[in-house]
Motif scaffolding. Structure first.
Motif, short mmCIF file in Angstrom:
data_model
loop_
_atom_site.label_atom_id
_atom_site.label_comp_id
_atom_site.label_asym_id
_atom_site.label_seq_id
_atom_site.Cartn_x
_atom_site.Cartn_y
_atom_site.Cartn_z
N UNK A 166 3.50 -45.63 19.11
CA UNK A 166 4.66 -46.15 19.83
C UNK A 166 4.38 -46.45 21.30
N UNK A 167 3.13 -46.79 21.60
CA UNK A 167 2.83 -47.28 22.95
C UNK A 167 3.55 -48.61 23.14
N UNK A 168 3.89 -48.91 24.38
CA UNK A 168 4.68 -50.11 24.68
C UNK A 168 3.75 -51.30 24.91
N UNK A 169 3.92 -52.32 24.07
CA UNK A 169 3.17 -53.56 24.24
C UNK A 169 3.97 -54.48 25.15
N UNK A 170 3.33 -54.97 26.20
CA UNK A 170 3.94 -55.94 27.12
C UNK A 170 3.22 -57.27 26.91
N UNK A 171 4.00 -58.30 26.60
CA UNK A 171 3.46 -59.65 26.45
C UNK A 171 4.12 -60.51 27.53
N UNK A 172 3.29 -61.16 28.33
CA UNK A 172 3.79 -62.05 29.38
C UNK A 172 3.48 -63.47 28.94
N UNK A 173 4.51 -64.31 28.94
CA UNK A 173 4.31 -65.68 28.46
C UNK A 173 5.14 -66.67 29.26
N UNK A 174 4.71 -67.93 29.18
CA UNK A 174 5.42 -69.03 29.82
C UNK A 174 6.26 -69.71 28.76
N UNK A 175 7.57 -69.65 28.93
CA UNK A 175 8.47 -70.23 27.94
C UNK A 175 8.80 -71.69 28.20
N UNK A 183 -1.05 -52.86 26.67
CA UNK A 183 -0.23 -51.68 26.49
C UNK A 183 0.12 -51.13 27.86
N UNK A 184 1.42 -51.09 28.14
CA UNK A 184 1.91 -50.68 29.46
C UNK A 184 2.32 -49.22 29.41
N UNK A 185 1.42 -48.36 29.81
CA UNK A 185 1.68 -46.92 29.75
C UNK A 185 2.59 -46.44 30.87
N UNK A 186 2.97 -47.33 31.79
CA UNK A 186 3.89 -46.95 32.86
C UNK A 186 5.35 -47.03 32.43
N UNK A 187 5.63 -47.73 31.34
CA UNK A 187 7.02 -47.84 30.85
C UNK A 187 7.38 -46.55 30.14
N UNK A 188 8.43 -45.90 30.61
CA UNK A 188 8.84 -44.62 30.02
C UNK A 188 10.27 -44.66 29.47
N UNK A 189 11.02 -45.71 29.76
CA UNK A 189 12.44 -45.74 29.41
C UNK A 189 12.78 -46.74 28.31
N UNK A 190 11.93 -46.85 27.34
CA UNK A 190 12.19 -47.81 26.26
C UNK A 190 12.28 -47.09 24.94
#
Length: 70
Positions: free
Chosen positions: A42-51, A63-70
């Motif tokens: 359940x590590x948080x995957x962060x995807x950054x994209x141009x829409x 994987x953004x290990x700094x995100x704790x509130x999701x």
């Protein structure tokens, strides 16, 4: 993404069904989508994209290990 051990299906699923969507602080054309990945403890995957381009352009994914509130 192979180097980071991120499967393409995780990226696709995160884009299609994000748990959270955030605007980029510096570039209004970029979005950040986040989702916990069960197969990675359940590590948080962060995807950054141009829409604004078609098809959307994936800028990065990690994987953004700094995100704790999701």
């Amino acid at each position: 993404m192979e180097k980071r051990q991120i499967r393409s299906e995780w990226i696709s699923d995160t884009l299609a069904n994000p748990a959270r969507i955030e605007s980029d602080q510096d570039d209004p054309n970029l979005l950040h989508v986040l989702k916990p990945i069960a197969e990675r403890s359940f590590r948080i995957l962060r995807v950054i994209y141009n829409e604004t381009v078609s098809p959307v352009a994936i800028i990065t994914a990690y994987f953004d290990d700094d995100v704790k509130d999701l």
